[in-house]
Design a protein around this motif. Structure first.
Motif, PDB file in Angstrom:
ATOM      1  N   ALA A 114     -28.067  72.458  60.836  1.00  0.00           N
ATOM      2  CA  ALA A 114     -27.927  72.358  59.383  1.00  0.00           C
ATOM      3  C   ALA A 114     -26.469  72.144  58.985  1.00  0.00           C
ATOM      4  CB  ALA A 114     -28.472  73.608  58.710  1.00  0.00           C
ATOM      5  N   THR A 115     -26.281  71.531  57.841  1.00  0.00           N
ATOM      6  CA  THR A 115     -24.974  71.409  57.206  1.00  0.00           C
ATOM      7  C   THR A 115     -25.088  71.953  55.795  1.00  0.00           C
ATOM      8  OG1 THR A 115     -24.335  69.450  58.467  1.00  0.00           O
ATOM      9  CG2 THR A 115     -23.187  69.825  56.390  1.00  0.00           C
ATOM     10  N   ALA A 116     -24.141  72.786  55.398  1.00  0.00           N
ATOM     11  CA  ALA A 116     -24.117  73.339  54.049  1.00  0.00           C
ATOM     12  C   ALA A 116     -22.762  73.048  53.425  1.00  0.00           C
ATOM     13  CB  ALA A 116     -24.388  74.846  54.071  1.00  0.00           C
ATOM     14  N   LEU A 117     -22.764  72.504  52.225  1.00  0.00           N
ATOM     15  CA  LEU A 117     -21.538  72.138  51.529  1.00  0.00           C
ATOM     16  C   LEU A 117     -21.501  72.801  50.164  1.00  0.00           C
ATOM     17  CD1 LEU A 117     -21.424  68.291  52.253  1.00  0.00           C
ATOM     18  CD2 LEU A 117     -20.131  70.099  53.429  1.00  0.00           C
ATOM     19  N   GLY A 165     -48.899  67.556  56.795  1.00  0.00           N
ATOM     20  CA  GLY A 165     -48.008  66.581  56.187  1.00  0.00           C
ATOM     21  C   GLY A 165     -46.912  67.171  55.323  1.00  0.00           C
ATOM     22  N   TRP A 166     -46.676  68.485  55.447  1.00  0.00           N
ATOM     23  CA  TRP A 166     -45.677  69.133  54.598  1.00  0.00           C
ATOM     24  C   TRP A 166     -44.258  69.024  55.157  1.00  0.00           C
ATOM     25  CZ3 TRP A 166     -48.891  74.259  53.754  1.00  0.00           C
ATOM     26  CH2 TRP A 166     -50.075  73.934  53.074  1.00  0.00           C
ATOM     27  N   ASN A 167     -44.122  68.592  56.402  1.00  0.00           N
ATOM     28  CA  ASN A 167     -42.818  68.310  57.012  1.00  0.00           C
ATOM     29  C   ASN A 167     -41.844  69.489  56.944  1.00  0.00           C
ATOM     30  OD1 ASN A 167     -40.961  66.700  58.376  1.00  0.00           O
ATOM     31  ND2 ASN A 167     -40.096  65.867  56.499  1.00  0.00           N
ATOM     32  N   PRO A 168     -42.187  70.628  57.537  1.00  0.00           N
ATOM     33  CA  PRO A 168     -41.261  71.769  57.537  1.00  0.00           C
ATOM     34  C   PRO A 168     -40.040  71.493  58.403  1.00  0.00           C
ATOM     35  CG  PRO A 168     -43.110  72.197  58.992  1.00  0.00           C
ATOM     36  CD  PRO A 168     -43.420  70.910  58.292  1.00  0.00           C
ATOM     37  N   GLY A 169     -39.006  72.304  58.204  1.00  0.00           N
ATOM     38  CA  GLY A 169     -37.816  72.205  59.033  1.00  0.00           C
ATOM     39  C   GLY A 169     -38.089  72.676  60.452  1.00  0.00           C
ATOM     40  N   ILE A 186     -28.602  70.831  54.096  1.00  0.00           N
ATOM     41  CA  ILE A 186     -29.527  69.862  54.678  1.00  0.00           C
ATOM     42  C   ILE A 186     -29.855  70.321  56.084  1.00  0.00           C
ATOM     43  CG2 ILE A 186     -27.706  68.323  55.570  1.00  0.00           C
ATOM     44  CD1 ILE A 186     -29.549  65.964  54.721  1.00  0.00           C
ATOM     45  N   ARG A 187     -31.124  70.186  56.464  1.00  0.00           N
ATOM     46  CA  ARG A 187     -31.554  70.688  57.768  1.00  0.00           C
ATOM     47  C   ARG A 187     -32.514  69.681  58.407  1.00  0.00           C
ATOM     48  NH1 ARG A 187     -35.072  72.553  53.992  1.00  0.00           N
ATOM     49  NH2 ARG A 187     -37.167  73.249  54.611  1.00  0.00           N
ATOM     50  N   PRO A 188     -32.576  69.670  59.729  1.00  0.00           N
ATOM     51  CA  PRO A 188     -33.485  68.738  60.408  1.00  0.00           C
ATOM     52  C   PRO A 188     -34.935  69.171  60.264  1.00  0.00           C
ATOM     53  CG  PRO A 188     -32.392  70.147  62.014  1.00  0.00           C
ATOM     54  CD  PRO A 188     -31.766  70.464  60.684  1.00  0.00           C
ATOM     55  N   CYS A 189     -35.798  68.185  60.037  1.00  0.00           N
ATOM     56  CA  CYS A 189     -37.234  68.432  59.904  1.00  0.00           C
ATOM     57  C   CYS A 189     -37.975  67.599  60.939  1.00  0.00           C
ATOM     58  CB  CYS A 189     -37.700  68.071  58.495  1.00  0.00           C
ATOM     59  SG  CYS A 189     -36.943  69.108  57.213  1.00  0.00           S
ATOM     60  N   HIS A 190     -39.274  67.758  60.999  1.00  0.00           N
ATOM     61  CA  HIS A 190     -40.062  66.982  61.956  1.00  0.00           C
ATOM     62  C   HIS A 190     -39.927  65.495  61.678  1.00  0.00           C
ATOM     63  CE1 HIS A 190     -42.076  70.283  64.106  1.00  0.00           C
ATOM     64  NE2 HIS A 190     -41.924  70.940  62.967  1.00  0.00           N
ATOM     65  N   ASP A 191     -39.782  65.141  60.406  1.00  0.00           N
ATOM     66  CA  ASP A 191     -39.521  63.761  60.010  1.00  0.00           C
ATOM     67  C   ASP A 191     -38.248  63.752  59.185  1.00  0.00           C
ATOM     68  OD1 ASP A 191     -39.578  61.098  59.266  1.00  0.00           O
ATOM     69  OD2 ASP A 191     -41.142  61.371  57.750  1.00  0.00           O
ATOM     70  N   GLY A 192     -37.170  63.280  59.743  1.00  0.00           N
ATOM     71  CA  GLY A 192     -35.928  63.171  58.999  1.00  0.00           C
ATOM     72  C   GLY A 192     -35.281  64.494  58.672  1.00  0.00           C
ATOM     73  N   TRP A 193     -34.713  64.551  57.461  1.00  0.00           N
ATOM     74  CA  TRP A 193     -33.910  65.691  57.031  1.00  0.00           C
ATOM     75  C   TRP A 193     -34.317  66.089  55.617  1.00  0.00           C
ATOM     76  CZ3 TRP A 193     -29.792  67.370  60.256  1.00  0.00           C
ATOM     77  CH2 TRP A 193     -29.574  66.557  61.371  1.00  0.00           C
ATOM     78  N   LYS A 194     -34.153  67.365  55.309  1.00  0.00           N
ATOM     79  CA  LYS A 194     -34.518  67.842  53.985  1.00  0.00           C
ATOM     80  C   LYS A 194     -33.323  68.562  53.363  1.00  0.00           C
ATOM     81  CE  LYS A 194     -38.719  69.171  53.762  1.00  0.00           C
ATOM     82  NZ  LYS A 194     -39.924  70.018  53.969  1.00  0.00           N
ATOM     83  N   ILE A 195     -33.030  68.196  52.117  1.00  0.00           N
ATOM     84  CA  ILE A 195     -31.983  68.865  51.352  1.00  0.00           C
ATOM     85  C   ILE A 195     -32.621  69.973  50.522  1.00  0.00           C
ATOM     86  CG2 ILE A 195     -30.273  68.632  49.516  1.00  0.00           C
ATOM     87  CD1 ILE A 195     -29.859  65.740  50.409  1.00  0.00           C
ATOM     88  N   GLY A 196     -32.075  71.155  50.591  1.00  0.00           N
ATOM     89  CA  GLY A 196     -32.578  72.259  49.784  1.00  0.00           C
ATOM     90  C   GLY A 196     -31.877  73.562  50.193  1.00  0.00           C
ATOM     91  N   PRO A 197     -31.361  74.312  49.245  1.00  0.00           N
ATOM     92  CA  PRO A 197     -31.381  73.963  47.838  1.00  0.00           C
ATOM     93  C   PRO A 197     -30.330  72.904  47.507  1.00  0.00           C
ATOM     94  CG  PRO A 197     -30.113  75.972  48.150  1.00  0.00           C
ATOM     95  CD  PRO A 197     -30.669  75.598  49.500  1.00  0.00           C
ATOM     96  N   LEU A 198     -30.394  72.388  46.290  1.00  0.00           N
ATOM     97  CA  LEU A 198     -29.342  71.527  45.752  1.00  0.00           C
ATOM     98  C   LEU A 198     -29.054  72.021  44.345  1.00  0.00           C
ATOM     99  CD1 LEU A 198     -27.457  69.075  46.042  1.00  0.00           C
ATOM    100  CD2 LEU A 198     -29.280  67.671  45.042  1.00  0.00           C
ATOM    101  N   TYR A 199     -27.960  72.747  44.209  1.00  0.00           N
ATOM    102  CA  TYR A 199     -27.520  73.286  42.925  1.00  0.00           C
ATOM    103  C   TYR A 199     -26.277  72.523  42.487  1.00  0.00           C
ATOM    104  CZ  TYR A 199     -30.219  77.452  44.397  1.00  0.00           C
ATOM    105  OH  TYR A 199     -31.194  78.325  44.834  1.00  0.00           O
ATOM    106  N   ALA A 226     -26.062  64.196  57.929  1.00  0.00           N
ATOM    107  CA  ALA A 226     -27.317  64.164  58.674  1.00  0.00           C
ATOM    108  C   ALA A 226     -27.378  62.993  59.630  1.00  0.00           C
ATOM    109  CB  ALA A 226     -28.492  64.109  57.696  1.00  0.00           C
ATOM    110  N   GLY A 227     -26.814  61.868  59.256  1.00  0.00           N
ATOM    111  CA  GLY A 227     -26.881  60.692  60.121  1.00  0.00           C
ATOM    112  C   GLY A 227     -28.180  59.935  59.908  1.00  0.00           C
ATOM    113  N   ALA A 228     -28.773  59.473  60.998  1.00  0.00           N
ATOM    114  CA  ALA A 228     -29.946  58.610  60.906  1.00  0.00           C
ATOM    115  C   ALA A 228     -31.178  59.384  60.472  1.00  0.00           C
ATOM    116  CB  ALA A 228     -30.203  57.938  62.253  1.00  0.00           C
ATOM    117  N   GLY A 229     -32.111  58.648  59.860  1.00  0.00           N
ATOM    118  CA  GLY A 229     -33.387  59.246  59.468  1.00  0.00           C
ATOM    119  C   GLY A 229     -33.492  59.395  57.968  1.00  0.00           C
ATOM    120  N   PRO A 230     -34.721  59.430  57.451  1.00  0.00           N
ATOM    121  CA  PRO A 230     -34.913  59.601  56.012  1.00  0.00           C
ATOM    122  C   PRO A 230     -34.493  60.986  55.538  1.00  0.00           C
ATOM    123  CG  PRO A 230     -37.014  59.740  57.145  1.00  0.00           C
ATOM    124  CD  PRO A 230     -35.997  59.321  58.180  1.00  0.00           C
TER     125      PRO A 230
END
Length: 288
Positions: free
Chosen positions: A184-187, A33-37, A201-214, A232-236
Motif C-alpha cells: 500500500a501507499t498512503a499520502l 466480483g467485489w474485488n477485495p484487497g 491505495i492498495r493492491p487488489c485481485h484486479d488492479g488497485w483500489k483507492i480508499g479512503p480519499l479525503y 501503484a504503477g500498472a493496472g486499473p
C-alpha cells in the motif's frame, strides 16, 4: 456465539469466524466480483475479532457476515454472502439475525447491492445515498500544486483526527494497520500546518483500489488520485465515490474513470452526520 438450527436433516450453526475463515470469506467476495484487497483481512479482523461470523452446514462453511462494532455505538455490516449451493434455505437469514444481535444498541451501516435494498428495508434499514464504483486508468502526468508527503511521516494523531471527522466513529487502530498494508501507499496533503487531504491505495485481485480519499476540495483530491495512481504503477484503479459528493463524481469522470457498479449506503438507526463533501472515496464496502 454459537447458534444452532436445523433445516430438515441438515445441521446448521453460526459461530465467530477463525482468522483463516476470514480469508475464505474474502475469497468468496472476490468470486462475487467485489474485488477485495489482497491483504484486507488482517486489518479488518483486528478491528473486532468477534465481529465476523460464519454459517456452517454439516460442519462446512457456507455463509459469512461481518458485523464490526466501532466505539461510540456504531457498527458496520458487510461480507453478507451465502454460497450459491446453500441459498434459498434460510441460512443467510439465521446468520443475519445473529449478526444484528452482535450489533444490538448500535446505529448500523451497510453498503449493500441494489437488488437487496428491499430486504434490508424489511430489517429497518433506510437508504442514505448511493456509492458509485469508478474504475479505469487515470491520466499520466504530475500532480498539481498540492504538497503531498508519505502519510506515515505525518503525526498519526492528525491522520486519526481527520478520519474521525469524516467517518462515523473513531478507528485509530484500523487506520494504523490500513496505511501499513503490504504494497500500500498512503499520502497526505499538507499546507500551513494542516492536513488538507489523505488517501491510500492498495493492491487488489484486479488492479488497485483507492480508499479512503479525503480532501478539502476537488483540486486536492485530483492531485492525490494522480499521485496514488503513479505509485501503484500498472493496472486499473478503482474509487468508490459517495454520489452526494457531486465534485467527486465529476472528478472521477474527468479522470477518465467509468462507473462499474453501485451500492446502497443504508443505516439502521439514526444516520450519522458526515461531511460527504470532503469524502471523495470511501475506505471499503465491507467496513465502511
Amino acid at each position: 456465539m454459537d447458534r444452532s438450527g436445523g433445516q430438515g436433516t441438515e445441521s446448521y450453526r453460526v459461530r465467530v469466524m477463525s482468522r483463516a475463515e476470514l480469508d475464505l470469506a474474502v475469497d468468496w467476495a472476490r468470486l462475487e466480483g467485489w474485488n477485495p484487497g489482497l491483504h484486507d483481512a488482517g486489518a479488518f479482523h483486528a478491528v473486532d475479532p468477534a465481529g465476523f461470523l460464519v454459517g456452517l452446514l454439516d460442519g462446512q462453511p457456507v455463509a459469512s457476515l461481518s458485523v464490526v462494532r466501532y466505539p461510540g455505538n456504531f457498527g458496520f455490516l458487510g461480507f453478507y454472502i451465502v454460497r450459491p449451493e446453500a441459498r434459498g434455505r434460510g441460512h443467510g437469514w439465521t446468520l443475519w439475525q445473529a449478526g444484528l444481535r452482535h450489533l444490538e444498541g448500535c446505529t448500523v451501516g451497510l453498503d449493500g447491492v441494489v437488488a437487496q435494498q428491499d430486504n434490508y428495508r424489511k430489517s429497518g434499514f433506510a437508504l442514505s445515498h448511493r456509492n458509485i464504483r469508478f474504475g479505469g486508468s487515470p491520466p499520466e502526468g504530475g500532480a498539481g500544486g498540492t504538497r503531498l508527503v508519505d502519510a506515515r511521516t505525518v503525526p498519526f494523531d492528525r491522520l486519526a483526527a481527520l478520519d474521525a471527522a469524516l467517518f462515523p466513529a473513531p478507528r485509530p487502530g484500523f487506520l494504523a494497520n490500513w496505511i501499513a498494508l503490504p504494497g500500500a501507499t498512503a499520502l497526505a496533503a499538507v499546507g500551513d500546518g494542516d492536513v488538507t487531504g489523505f488517501g491510500a491505495i492498495r493492491p487488489c485481485h484486479d488492479g488497485w483500489k483507492i480508499g479512503p480519499l479525503y480532501a478539502a476540495d476537488a483540486t486536492v483530491a485530483r492531485d492525490l488520485v494522480l499521485a496514488l495512481g503513479r505509485a501503484a504503477g500498472a493496472g486499473p484503479v478503482f474509487l468508490d465515490v459517495p454520489e452526494p459528493n457531486a465534485a467527486g463524481v465529476r472528478l472521477a469522470e474527468e479522470l477518465g474513470l467509468s462507473p462499474q457498479f453501485e451500492t446502497a449506503r443504508m443505516y439502521l438507526g439514526p444516520a450519522p452526520a458526515t461531511d460527504l463533501g470532503r469524502v471523495f472515496g470511501i475506505t471499503s464496502f465491507e467496513l465502511g
